[in-house]
Motif scaffolding. Structure first.
Motif, PDB file in Angstrom:
ATOM      1  N   SER A 192      -1.305  -9.154   4.580  1.00  7.97           N
ATOM      2  CA  SER A 192      -1.613  -7.724   4.685  1.00  7.97           C
ATOM      3  C   SER A 192      -1.627  -7.182   6.100  1.00  7.97           C
ATOM      4  O   SER A 192      -1.909  -6.001   6.320  1.00  7.97           O
ATOM      5  CB  SER A 192      -2.967  -7.453   4.014  1.00  7.97           C
ATOM      6  OG  SER A 192      -3.945  -8.366   4.491  1.00  7.97           O
ATOM      7  N   ASN A 234       2.494   1.421  -3.502  1.00  5.20           N
ATOM      8  CA  ASN A 234       1.356   2.323  -3.706  1.00  5.20           C
ATOM      9  C   ASN A 234       0.209   1.653  -4.459  1.00  5.20           C
ATOM     10  O   ASN A 234      -0.475   2.279  -5.276  1.00  5.20           O
ATOM     11  CB  ASN A 234       1.805   3.593  -4.426  1.00  5.20           C
ATOM     12  CG  ASN A 234       2.935   4.287  -3.707  1.00  5.20           C
ATOM     13  OD1 ASN A 234       2.848   4.556  -2.509  1.00  5.20           O
ATOM     14  ND2 ASN A 234       4.028   4.544  -4.410  1.00  5.20           N
ATOM     15  N   GLN A 235       0.007   0.353  -4.174  1.00  3.89           N
ATOM     16  CA  GLN A 235      -1.105  -0.404  -4.753  1.00  3.89           C
ATOM     17  C   GLN A 235      -1.997  -0.871  -3.597  1.00  3.89           C
ATOM     18  O   GLN A 235      -1.565  -1.667  -2.774  1.00  3.89           O
ATOM     19  CB  GLN A 235      -0.598  -1.615  -5.527  1.00  3.89           C
ATOM     20  CG  GLN A 235       0.511  -1.340  -6.513  1.00  3.89           C
ATOM     21  CD  GLN A 235       0.040  -0.543  -7.701  1.00  3.89           C
ATOM     22  OE1 GLN A 235      -0.978  -0.859  -8.309  1.00  3.89           O
ATOM     23  NE2 GLN A 235       0.800   0.488  -8.049  1.00  3.89           N
ATOM     24  N   ILE A 236      -3.227  -0.373  -3.548  1.00  8.23           N
ATOM     25  CA  ILE A 236      -4.134  -0.814  -2.484  1.00  8.23           C
ATOM     26  C   ILE A 236      -5.209  -1.712  -3.081  1.00  8.23           C
ATOM     27  O   ILE A 236      -5.969  -1.311  -3.962  1.00  8.23           O
ATOM     28  CB  ILE A 236      -4.760   0.377  -1.724  1.00  8.23           C
ATOM     29  CG1 ILE A 236      -5.764  -0.136  -0.681  1.00  8.23           C
ATOM     30  CG2 ILE A 236      -5.392   1.403  -2.655  1.00  8.23           C
ATOM     31  CD1 ILE A 236      -6.217   0.907   0.296  1.00  8.23           C
ATOM     32  N   THR A 258      -1.127   2.044   7.648  1.00 11.22           N
ATOM     33  CA  THR A 258      -1.525   1.028   6.674  1.00 11.22           C
ATOM     34  C   THR A 258      -2.343  -0.102   7.284  1.00 11.22           C
ATOM     35  O   THR A 258      -2.942  -0.899   6.546  1.00 11.22           O
ATOM     36  CB  THR A 258      -0.279   0.428   6.001  1.00 11.22           C
ATOM     37  OG1 THR A 258       0.625  -0.034   7.019  1.00 11.22           O
ATOM     38  CG2 THR A 258       0.431   1.469   5.143  1.00 11.22           C
ATOM     39  N   GLU A 271     -10.088   2.124   2.336  1.00 16.39           N
ATOM     40  CA  GLU A 271      -9.681   1.818   3.710  1.00 16.39           C
ATOM     41  C   GLU A 271     -10.840   2.001   4.685  1.00 16.39           C
ATOM     42  O   GLU A 271     -10.994   1.206   5.622  1.00 16.39           O
ATOM     43  CB  GLU A 271      -8.497   2.692   4.112  1.00 16.39           C
ATOM     44  CG  GLU A 271      -7.214   2.332   3.389  1.00 16.39           C
ATOM     45  CD  GLU A 271      -6.022   3.137   3.850  1.00 16.39           C
ATOM     46  OE1 GLU A 271      -4.923   2.588   3.908  1.00 16.39           O
ATOM     47  OE2 GLU A 271      -6.193   4.335   4.154  1.00 16.39           O
ATOM     48  N   ASP A 316      -7.400  -4.621   5.713  1.00 15.36           N
ATOM     49  CA  ASP A 316      -7.845  -4.836   4.332  1.00 15.36           C
ATOM     50  C   ASP A 316      -7.982  -6.317   3.984  1.00 15.36           C
ATOM     51  O   ASP A 316      -8.959  -6.732   3.357  1.00 15.36           O
ATOM     52  CB  ASP A 316      -6.870  -4.169   3.356  1.00 15.36           C
ATOM     53  CG  ASP A 316      -6.660  -2.694   3.661  1.00 15.36           C
ATOM     54  OD1 ASP A 316      -7.658  -2.016   3.944  1.00 15.36           O
ATOM     55  OD2 ASP A 316      -5.507  -2.236   3.626  1.00 15.36           O
ATOM     56  N   LYS A 354       0.817  -1.216   0.000  1.00 18.11           N
ATOM     57  CA  LYS A 354       0.000   0.000   0.000  1.00 18.11           C
ATOM     58  C   LYS A 354       0.847   1.261   0.000  1.00 18.11           C
ATOM     59  O   LYS A 354       0.430   2.303  -0.495  1.00 18.11           O
ATOM     60  CB  LYS A 354      -0.901   0.012   1.243  1.00 18.11           C
ATOM     61  CG  LYS A 354      -2.036  -0.967   1.196  1.00 18.11           C
ATOM     62  CD  LYS A 354      -2.751  -1.053   2.534  1.00 18.11           C
ATOM     63  CE  LYS A 354      -3.405   0.256   2.926  1.00 18.11           C
ATOM     64  NZ  LYS A 354      -4.207   0.115   4.150  1.00 18.11           N
ATOM     65  N   ALA A 385      -6.847  -3.722  -7.788  1.00 21.54           N
ATOM     66  CA  ALA A 385      -6.124  -2.823  -6.889  1.00 21.54           C
ATOM     67  C   ALA A 385      -6.019  -1.434  -7.497  1.00 21.54           C
ATOM     68  O   ALA A 385      -5.885  -1.289  -8.721  1.00 21.54           O
ATOM     69  CB  ALA A 385      -4.732  -3.363  -6.584  1.00 21.54           C
ATOM     70  N   GLN A 433      -8.197   5.822  -2.061  1.00 15.80           N
ATOM     71  CA  GLN A 433      -7.587   5.072  -0.963  1.00 15.80           C
ATOM     72  C   GLN A 433      -8.356   5.286   0.327  1.00 15.80           C
ATOM     73  O   GLN A 433      -8.598   4.335   1.077  1.00 15.80           O
ATOM     74  CB  GLN A 433      -6.128   5.485  -0.775  1.00 15.80           C
ATOM     75  CG  GLN A 433      -5.462   4.742   0.385  1.00 15.80           C
ATOM     76  CD  GLN A 433      -3.955   4.855   0.393  1.00 15.80           C
ATOM     77  OE1 GLN A 433      -3.356   5.309  -0.573  1.00 15.80           O
ATOM     78  NE2 GLN A 433      -3.333   4.446   1.476  1.00 15.80           N
ATOM     79  N   THR A 439      -2.407   4.193  -6.490  1.00 14.73           N
ATOM     80  CA  THR A 439      -2.725   5.509  -5.948  1.00 14.73           C
ATOM     81  C   THR A 439      -1.898   6.629  -6.582  1.00 14.73           C
ATOM     82  O   THR A 439      -2.266   7.793  -6.482  1.00 14.73           O
ATOM     83  CB  THR A 439      -2.528   5.522  -4.423  1.00 14.73           C
ATOM     84  OG1 THR A 439      -1.188   5.102  -4.110  1.00 14.73           O
ATOM     85  CG2 THR A 439      -3.509   4.582  -3.749  1.00 14.73           C
TER      86      THR A 439
END
Length: 539
Positions: A205, A157-159, A220, A492, A224, A40, A185, A488, A188
């Motif tokens: 995660s 930076n991948q959620i 973070t 979240e 998730d 993330k 995903a 994001q 972001t």
């Protein structure tokens, strides 16, 4: 506009999470195919990096795996899975050697043996460490190895938004288990939703500490993996058992800074504002009692005295000892004007570890084929109702290896996963959310009422209030999610709310006090009725 062919990624193994669990498994699997690791945030922004105390393992002739097993079972308050505990403690020394081989620099004594410390709940000194920044030392060695491996690609930076399963694609066959093919995903940085497909998907995660107002976890840790797995059809268990670390630094500018349990393990005293010790009123092991007991004792004394914190004093050990054993904590305290060699450290409890999670077997396999969960996201039965200090990093390594063995055995079997082209994400022409303040408000409200009503001490009334609030907030979030372009914060928040709901439901279900779950309406442990896990099926 990002072209479609750049929005679909295919690999043999997809790992969601770049902490110690995810990177260790990536290194193992990389010998058998392409591994994609999604994080993330920039790599290293995770709970593993922040771990201070060390790793519990039997490394001394005065210790034994039987004692480590018994300590873990005692801490778990009757709910540990004996098979899981044996698997972990019996492989402890081998996992430490594995880390040493990877280049982890553990502290040594003057005679060149590894220095071991003792923490709450342990009957022996068995916690190996790298000063007071063990997690950082482990992570740096794993990151170095992963970045050098040609078969591993780490994408920051991948959620992840949701898992892609046969059932969701309309391919579900009656009588067959559902199967996972990857996930969607949000990148972001590029602000585009990508499709990641793989033969095997692994949730690594982490936990959900950010569901509470005060936590030792990084930003973070929003649950998730637990939320995605539950939405996909996996069972979750033991979500009422949230561990509150007794000692986080109390200072208005000190965000999420943990004061390691090793400070108490090396002789630190917990004090009231007037300088008197109080743990003798709560447990015969004093400061070395299990974490749930110490956290409740601190909570009780703060409420009794009206003080905003208690104090942790190790100044009697001397400046040289403190600087050698706790350099990170010493430097951080100095930043806030606190010299722990001369004065006590102000501390408060904070949400620290999610003992429950996605139900798995001893190989990390979930209810869905080709989907695994390992580390804090999983509920393996190791921790039961309360995690023994410094068992978590060991769990990550042992279950990484166990999952690896199971995955490799299935790669070439008759039922091996076959990749087919997955559909791209459909945004349904959702518009931008014009009221971002509503998302921020819901985020803060959830974390506040979870702290007030579903924290260290609970009651029927508090839980009922929390249940009413979370169900109303979840309705609002659902409207945002289906009508607004995903972000994001929204992803979240959606996960945070679902995890909060799972914690509340589990807490309401358990009508006794056990381990980390304490309720004033049922203050006693009830083995006759409640010596069992809390397993939540899909509603």
């Amino acid at each position: 506009m990002v072209s479609a062919q750049h929005r679909r990624f295919v690999s043999d193994f997809l790992i969601l999470g770049g902490g110690s669990t995810g990177l260790d498994l990536a290194l193992r699997l990389a010998e058998h195919g392409k591994v994609l690791v999604l994080t993330k945030a920039p790599i290293g922004d995770c709970n593993s990096m922040m771990a201070q105390g060390g790793i519990a393992a039997v490394l001394d002739e005065d210790d034994s795996t039987i004692l480590h097993y018994e300590d873990t079972m005692t801490a778990g308050a009757g709910l540990c899975n004996p098979q899981s505990v044996r698997l972990v403690v019996e492989n402890g020394a081998r996992m430490i050697q594995h880390l040493i081989d990877l280049g982890t620099p553990f502290d040594k004594t003057d005679n060149n043996s590894y220095h071991l410390t003792r923490e709450g709940g342990h009957s022996r000194r068995r916690v190996i460490h790298a000063a007071d920044a063990t997690g950082r030392a482990v992570m740096l060695s794993l990151i170095k190895q992963a970045q050098a491996h040609p078969n591993i690609e780490v994408l920051p930076n991948q959620i992840a938004i949701d898992l892609i399963t046969a059932h969701k694609l309309g391919h579900f066959l009656p009588g067959k288990k559902d199967r996972c093919y990857g996930c969607y995903a949000l990148d972001t940085e590029a602000d585009v939703i990508r499709t990641y497909q793989a033969r095997f998907t692994i949730l690594a995660s982490g936990g959900a500490g950010k569901v509470y107002l005060y936590t030792s976890n990084p930003d973070t840790a929003t649950g998730d993996g637990i939320a995605m797995a539950y939405r996909a059809g996996c069972r979750v268990s033991n979500m009422e058992f949230i561990q509150f670390h007794p000692t986080c630094l109390y200072h208005p500018q000190a965000k999420s800074f943990l004061v390691s349990e090793a400070v108490r393990g090396e002789g630190g005293h917990l004090l009231l504002a007037d300088g008197t010790r109080f743990m003798e009123r709560h447990h015969p092991l004093l400061e070395l009692a299990p974490r749930d007991i110490v956290a409740r004792a601190i909570d009780y004394e703060m409420k009794r005295t009206g003080e905003p914190c208690v104090h942790l004093d190790i100044s009697h050990k001397g400046a040289d000892f403190i600087k050698a054993h706790f350099p990170t904590i010493y430097e951080k305290c100095l930043e806030f004007g606190i010299d722990m060699t001369q004065e006590p450290i102000p501390v408060v409890p904070a949400a620290h570890y999610t003992c429950g999670g996605v139900v798995t077997g001893l190989q990390g396999a979930t209810d869905i084929e080709s989907l695994y969960a390992i580390g804090e996201v999983a509920s393996t039965g190791l921790h039961g109702a309360n995690r023994l200090a410094s068992n978590s990093l060991l769990e990550c390594l042992v279950f990484s290896e166990s999952a690896y063995n199971d995955i490799v055995s299935k790669m070439f079997g008759e039922d091996r996963p076959v990749l087919s082209r997955l559909p791209l994400w459909d945004s349904y022409e959702a518009g931008s959310c014009e009221e971002e303040i509503l998302i921020a408000h819901d985020w803060q409200e959830i974390r506040r009422f979870m702290w007030d009503y579903v924290g260290i001490v609970r009651s029927n009334q508090r839980l009922a209030r929390a249940r009413r609030r979370i169900e109303m907030v979840m309705q609002e979030i659902n409207e945002y999610y289906w009508n607004c372009k995903v972000s994001q914060n929204l992803i979240e928040l959606r996960n945070l709310a679902l995890v909060a709901h799972l914690i509340i439901r589990s807490s309401q279900h358990r009508k006794e006090s056990r381990g980390l779950h304490y309720t004033t309406d049922y203050p006693e442990r009830d083995d006759a009725r409640w010596l069992k896990e809390t397993v939540l099926p899909i509603e």
